[in-house]
Write a protein that holds these residues in place. Structure first.
Motif, PDB file in Angstrom:
ATOM      1  N   GLU A  22       0.827  -1.208   0.000  1.00  0.00           N
ATOM      2  CA  GLU A  22       0.000   0.000   0.000  1.00  0.00           C
ATOM      3  C   GLU A  22       0.859   1.255   0.000  1.00  0.00           C
ATOM      4  O   GLU A  22       0.477   2.268  -0.582  1.00  0.00           O
ATOM      5  N   HIS A  25       1.954   1.291  -3.763  1.00  0.00           N
ATOM      6  CA  HIS A  25       0.953   1.364  -4.823  1.00  0.00           C
ATOM      7  C   HIS A  25      -0.407   1.896  -4.385  1.00  0.00           C
ATOM      8  O   HIS A  25      -1.339   1.899  -5.183  1.00  0.00           O
ATOM      9  N   LYS A  27      -3.916   2.088  -1.786  1.00  0.00           N
ATOM     10  CA  LYS A  27      -4.907   1.107  -1.306  1.00  0.00           C
ATOM     11  C   LYS A  27      -5.312   0.176  -2.440  1.00  0.00           C
ATOM     12  O   LYS A  27      -5.500   0.615  -3.569  1.00  0.00           O
ATOM     13  N   SER A  28      -5.471  -1.109  -2.090  1.00  0.00           N
ATOM     14  CA  SER A  28      -5.779  -2.094  -3.115  1.00  0.00           C
ATOM     15  C   SER A  28      -7.121  -2.784  -2.897  1.00  0.00           C
ATOM     16  O   SER A  28      -7.610  -3.474  -3.782  1.00  0.00           O
ATOM     17  N   LYS A 120       4.718  -2.159 -10.488  1.00  0.00           N
ATOM     18  CA  LYS A 120       3.337  -1.715 -10.718  1.00  0.00           C
ATOM     19  C   LYS A 120       2.501  -2.764 -11.456  1.00  0.00           C
ATOM     20  O   LYS A 120       1.404  -3.113 -11.023  1.00  0.00           O
ATOM     21  N   TRP A 123       2.001  -5.994  -9.369  1.00  0.00           N
ATOM     22  CA  TRP A 123       1.011  -5.803  -8.307  1.00  0.00           C
ATOM     23  C   TRP A 123      -0.402  -5.762  -8.889  1.00  0.00           C
ATOM     24  O   TRP A 123      -1.337  -6.323  -8.305  1.00  0.00           O
ATOM     25  N   ALA A 124      -0.575  -5.132 -10.027  1.00  0.00           N
ATOM     26  CA  ALA A 124      -1.897  -5.089 -10.674  1.00  0.00           C
ATOM     27  C   ALA A 124      -2.354  -6.495 -11.046  1.00  0.00           C
ATOM     28  O   ALA A 124      -3.539  -6.837 -10.869  1.00  0.00           O
ATOM     29  N   ILE A 127      -3.380  -8.313  -7.796  1.00  0.00           N
ATOM     30  CA  ILE A 127      -4.698  -7.883  -7.312  1.00  0.00           C
ATOM     31  C   ILE A 127      -5.809  -8.500  -8.167  1.00  0.00           C
ATOM     32  O   ILE A 127      -6.810  -8.966  -7.649  1.00  0.00           O
TER      33      ILE A 127
END
Length: 132
Positions: A22, A25, A27-28, A120, A123-124, A127
């Motif tokens: 977090e 990047h 809040k997810s 980035k 992580w995307a 998620i």
């Protein structure tokens, strides 16, 4: 920073892993309980990379600062460099130095930005599909 592989000897908690992601990047929507061992390992690897890179930059910064002052003679340059670099070199020398580093950790903004950019997409993907 090459391809990152999640650490296998995990020292950070699920909550710490989520805080690292977090911080990088934003809040997810993930919760602490959503963090897997692989997530924890990846967060730990990212943190180690950032600290190692910042250590190296600090070392170079000390060298630069010592040479910019242009003290008299090579002995003076070396002495000035060691005074500046000593902050970085001695942080890992013993427990007291580690405690000092923990009170005021240094991660350079350029290191943060590089790691953020390079992680980035990973992580995307994490998620969206739930794995690395």
């Amino acid at each position: 920073m090459g391809m990152l592989k999640p650490a296998t000897n995990i020292k950070i908690s699920q909550a710490d892993a989520l805080k690292i992601f977090e911080w990088l990047h934003g809040k997810s929507g993930l919760k602490t309980s959503d963090m897997t061992k692989e997530d924890q390992g990846m967060a730990q690897t990212i943190m180690v990379e950032m600290l190692d890179a910042s250590f190296a930059v600090g070392f170079i910064e000390a060298l630069f600062r010592s040479s910019v002052k242009v003290p008299s003679g090579p002995a003076a340059v070396i002495k000035a460099f060691l005074k500046g670099a000593g902050k970085n070199l001695l942080k890992y020398k013993d427990k007291d130095d580690i405690k000092k580093m923990l009170k005021k950790p240094i991660i350079y903004k350029m290191i943060y930005n590089t790691v953020k950019l390079k992680t980035k997409s990973l992580w995307a993907i994490r998620i969206s599909i739930g794995e690395w």
